[in-house]
Design a protein around this motif. Structure first.
Motif, short mmCIF file in Angstrom:
data_model
loop_
_atom_site.label_atom_id
_atom_site.label_comp_id
_atom_site.label_asym_id
_atom_site.label_seq_id
_atom_site.Cartn_x
_atom_site.Cartn_y
_atom_site.Cartn_z
N ALA A 154 132.19 57.73 -11.92
CA ALA A 154 132.29 57.13 -10.75
C ALA A 154 132.91 55.73 -10.87
N LEU A 155 132.98 54.80 -12.20
CA LEU A 155 133.48 53.52 -11.97
C LEU A 155 134.42 54.26 -12.17
N LEU A 156 134.80 54.95 -13.20
CA LEU A 156 136.30 54.75 -13.33
C LEU A 156 137.37 55.10 -12.35
N ASN A 157 136.36 55.99 -11.27
CA ASN A 157 137.15 56.68 -10.36
C ASN A 157 137.24 55.66 -9.48
N GLU A 158 136.96 54.46 -9.46
CA GLU A 158 136.76 53.62 -8.54
C GLU A 158 138.19 53.04 -9.09
N ALA A 159 138.34 52.85 -10.31
CA ALA A 159 138.74 51.74 -11.18
C ALA A 159 140.45 52.40 -11.07
N VAL A 195 131.56 44.43 -11.41
CA VAL A 195 130.32 43.90 -10.80
C VAL A 195 129.69 44.88 -9.79
N PRO A 196 128.75 45.22 -9.53
CA PRO A 196 127.73 45.11 -10.69
C PRO A 196 127.61 46.30 -11.64
N ALA A 197 128.28 47.45 -11.24
CA ALA A 197 128.26 48.59 -11.90
C ALA A 197 127.67 48.65 -13.80
N LEU A 207 135.54 39.53 -21.01
CA LEU A 207 133.50 38.97 -21.26
C LEU A 207 132.91 39.82 -19.81
N PHE A 208 131.90 40.57 -20.37
CA PHE A 208 131.13 41.70 -19.59
C PHE A 208 129.54 40.82 -20.12
N THR A 209 128.51 40.32 -18.80
CA THR A 209 127.69 39.87 -19.87
C THR A 209 126.49 40.65 -19.18
N ARG A 210 125.52 40.82 -19.15
CA ARG A 210 124.71 41.23 -18.39
C ARG A 210 123.19 40.06 -18.39
N LEU A 211 122.65 40.23 -17.75
CA LEU A 211 121.42 39.67 -17.20
C LEU A 211 120.14 40.03 -17.18
N ALA A 212 120.06 40.86 -15.97
CA ALA A 212 119.30 41.58 -15.48
C ALA A 212 118.11 41.94 -16.59
N PRO A 213 117.05 41.32 -16.71
CA PRO A 213 116.12 41.45 -17.89
C PRO A 213 115.25 43.24 -17.53
#
Length: 820
Positions: A244-249, A271-273, A387-393
């Motif tokens: 789905a992300l690649l399709n949206e991209a 973001v946020p996928a 740069l992709f950063t993940r924050l959610a614990p």
């Protein structure tokens, strides 16, 4: 009565004892199973109060439910015919009779039969050893049983869970949807299944679950509880989300040919996928459209932060310069061409953050846990880094699958960014070509004051072939030109440049407006067919429109001819706006068609506005509405400056993002009065030469131009002599003082003199050479009755080039003091 056939999922077996009681509790029906259970026949049981069969009274809660006509289930002791007690599990269900009252259905099962079923090892093993997480809830949605996988997922034993609702054990908002589904299943008796992405207490990170809720019913279809079966399908969910992300991209990235916007689209899609924070940093050369330089291997790298998308407040701003040390992940991934996954605690990240205090403070504040650095490369060219950063614990740290999807996104975005970069370069080149071919400032003219504008379209096709020009002509006249080449891009700009040069060349030989357009039409025909250069014909037809106007400040007339172009607007000194009617010929390139020239008298101080169709036509306005808007914009322009008028017209007629380029040329006409012009009709006699020289010298003295007397006398002598010797009557001498001193000699002959270098023993041929050397310009202009030879001389530097006498000039000073 016989019990109904057994249905799958029945809690009570088919051999259970069934009986029916009236609203007052008297038995009205008695089944064979009841006879076998208590030893009473139907004849003996029917008519007895049901309460007589009880060994002890029912609980108070049961009696209260009966009073509300509600069912009840519980253990009881029933009296056998021989007087012994039979331990049973009794269920009492109301049977509506239709008159507001209810009878009762009684179902009894020996306790040992239920116990045998509950203690069946196969049933117990199937529940406990199921690979699915299973739970059983009572009619109020509270835990009764859970198997080992469910207990592990919920991080609690069955004893700890029994009697709790779902949200009482897991109050997180993500578990409200399963609880609502469970309540609906208990109320409707219909199964449901949902998909939920939550973190259960027994897992460190969120998982994707498919949860099935199934009602548990007895043989009569009454719901007594529900079963939950949960399946972890995180891998399939992640694969589906990646697709789905690649399709949206593919749908979102590259919607325009703008580099910053394309970079922002990459950040927005991720973001946020895929990430909680994304930064897209590009080389400055990419933003300019240039070829990016090589990545340094032994020093820091400077990148421009082009796009940022964050769920929290970012520590950086778009547009600032980012300095990355050579050991940092962004530089390393650009050097190697491969992305990398890092946890915040990794040594290389710790070293990097030690060199970047601002980033380190942001990481500590928002507790970033992992990041991915991916190069943006297309066609072997480094463009920047993402740069992709993940924050959610609750989210899992980045892994190989995440790196793969990040690299796929970066690869798609890099191609779009490189396309935008190439377009930026080509557009800049085309704009430079277009503006380079446009007039680079205009020489001051005695005939007009001019101002012009050119605006390229704000669209992928951008630069077009619109142009305007101001060409000085002999006799203080000026040519005003506006044209539009069909098409857009560099080819249209190049064609426009060729046409503009052709117009200037043809104007230099003083052709009339209709003759000039005829020659220009022939040129466009040759350009379209490729015969002018021997090249193959172009794939598409080449065409253009053009309006050519010549204004004479002496006669105050404007001669115009049009090749498929719009009529010019005339703003009179009193503010009245009209459109000059010009016979509109075919566009250039049609070939074989004639053009017609017309003359209009133009009052001094009027405005002539020439424009292309891109100015008046737009997506939301046709030509008629555009002309009306132009008339309104020019209504009070007579008293305004030309620059202000140009800006006002563009603001009134052009959208913020015009789809076609537009050219506008506005000229304020001037007039030369008799004080700037001297005319003499000369006889066809050689003796008239001396008189012509004297008259010219006297006029120069009157104009305070004595410095130009010597050269002017020589020019007058040569031109008048040639007119008498080689031309024919009538012969006329005219001096014009404007921005330059113009000397014109006209005769009735169409034979033009030619400049040549005389040999040593030649008696003639030197006069015209001297004229050419002593004057600034000279040339021949053909008229309907013959020709005119003209010359131009620059005025003295001390004399203002606006025409008129200067009373305090050096010549006047010399006359007053008697100096030679």
């Amino acid at each position: 009565m016989d019990p109904p056939e057994r249905c799958p999922g029945d809690v009570f077996p088919a051999a259970g004892a069934l009986a029916v009681a009236a609203p007052d509790g008297v038995l009205t029906c008695w089944s064979t199973g009841a006879e076998q259970l208590l030893g009473l026949s139907a004849a003996q049981a029917v008519g007895l109060p049901a309460a007589q069969l009880l060994v002890s009274a029912l609980p108070v809660a049961a009696r209260e439910r009966f009073a509300r006509q509600e069912g009840w289930t519980g253990p009881v002791g029933l009296r056998h015919q021989d007087g012994s007690a039979v331990e049973c599990r009794l269920r009492v269900c109301p049977l509506p009779l239709g008159d507001g009252r209810a009878g009762w259905l009684l179902v009894a099962v020996r306790v040992r039969e239920e116990t045998e079923r509950d203690t069946d090892p196969l049933i117990r093993w199937s529940f406990d050893q199921s690979p699915f997480s299973l739970a059983i809830y009572d009619s109020e949605g509270r835990f009764l049983r859970v198997n080992e996988p469910m207990a592990k997922q919920l991080a609690a034993s069955e004893r700890e869970l029994r009697g709790l609702r779902i949200t009482e054990h897991m109050p997180d908002q993500g578990f409200q949807a399963p609880e609502r589904s469970l309540d609906r299943v208990l109320q409707t008796g219909e199964p449901e299944h949902i998909e939920n992405y939550v973190r259960v207490p027994g897992e460190p990170h969120a998982h994707a679950w498919i949860v099935h809720f199934t009602p548990l019913k007895d043989s009569l279809g009454l719901v007594h509880g529900a079963q939950l079966a949960a399946l972890d399908f995180s891998e399939q969910y992640a694969a589906r989300e990646r697709l789905a992300l690649l399709n949206e991209a593919s749908r979102s990235i590259g919607s325009s040919l703008d580099v910053p916007r394309t970079a922002q689209e990459l950040a927005d899609v991720a973001v946020p996928a895929l990430a909680d924070f994304v930064s897209v940093d590009l080389l400055d050369a990419v933003l300019r459209g240039d070829e990016p330089p090589l990545i340094p291997v032994d020093g820091p790298l400077l990148l421009r932060r082009t796009a940022i998308r964050s769920g929290v407040k970012p520590a950086f701003t778009v547009g600032e310069l980012a300095r990355y040390p050579e050991f940092s992940p962004p530089v390393r991934c650009l050097a190697t061409g491969h992305g990398s996954v890092h946890q915040i605690g990794d040594p290389e990240i710790t070293r990097w953050l030690a060199h970047d205090p601002d980033r380190a403070a942001w990481v500590a504040r928002y507790r970033a846990q992992s990041l991915i650095a991916v190069p943006l490369r297309a066609r072997g060219t480094n463009l920047g880094v993402a740069l992709f950063t993940r924050l959610a614990p609750s989210a899992a740290p980045y892994g190989p699958d995440d790196l793969q999807i990040a690299e796929e996104l970066a690869a798609r975005a890099a191609v779009c960014i490189d396309n935008a970069r190439r377009y930026t370069r080509e557009r800049r080149t085309a704009l430079a070509l277009q503006h380079g071919l446009m007039p680079q400032g205009t020489v001051a003219q005695a005939a007009v004051e001019v101002a012009g504008r050119y605006l390229s379209a704000d669209s992928p096709i951008s630069v077009g072939g619109d142009w305007f020009d101001v060409i000085p002509l002999s006799g203080a006249r000026v040519a005003l030109v506006v044209g539009d080449v069909v098409g857009h891009g560099i080819s249209a700009s190049a064609a426009m440049g060729r046409l503009r040069m052709a117009v200037r060349t043809l104007a230099d030989v003083d052709l009339t407006a209709d003759e000039l357009l005829t020659h220009l039409d022939d040129l466009v025909v040759r350009l379209s067919s490729g015969t002018d250069s021997g090249a193959e014909a172009s794939s598409g037809e080449f065409g253009a429109t053009c309006l050519y106007a010549v204004y004479d400040p002496i006669s105050r007339t404007c001669s115009l001819a049009s090749a498929g172009h719009l009529w010019p607007a005339l703003v009179c000194p009193d503010g009245r706006v009209d459109f000059l009617e010009v016979p509109t010929g075919p566009p250039l390139g049609v070939g074989g068609m004639a053009f017609e020239c017309v003359q209009h008298e133009v009052p001094a101080g009027s405005l002539l506005a020439l424009y292309t169709d891109g100015l008046i036509e737009s997506r939301h306005r046709d030509a008629d509405a555009g002309l009306h808007a132009l008339r309104g914009a020019l209504a009070d322009a007579a008293a305004s400056s030309l620059e202000t008028t140009c800006d006002k017209v563009l603001k009134a007629l052009l959208d913020e993002r015009p789809t076609d380029d537009a050219a506008l040329l506005i000229a304020r006409t001037r007039a030369l009065d008799c004080g700037h012009i001297a005319v003499w009709n000369l006889p066809n006699d050689p003796e008239a030469v001396a008189g012509a020289r004297s008259q010219a010298a006297a006029q120069l003295h009157a104009w305070d131009l004595d410095e130009l007397t010597y050269v002017t006398e020589l020019v007058v002598s040569e031109l008048v002599t040639n007119a008498i010797r080689y031309g024919g009557a009538p012969i006329q001498l005219r001096l014009i003082m404007g921005k330059t001193l113009i000397c014109e000699v006209s005769d009735a002959s169409s034979t033009s003199p030619h400049l040549r270098r005389a040999r040593i023993f030649d008696e003639g041929g030197r006069g015209l050479m001297l004229v050419a050397q002593l004057t600034e310009r000279w040339g021949t202009r053909y008229t309907g009755t013959g020709k005119t030879i003209w010359t131009e001389q620059p005025l003295p530097t001390w004399l203002p080039r606006t025409g008129g006498r200067r009373a305090d000039g050096p010549m006047a000073t010399r006359r007053r003091t008697g100096a030679a």
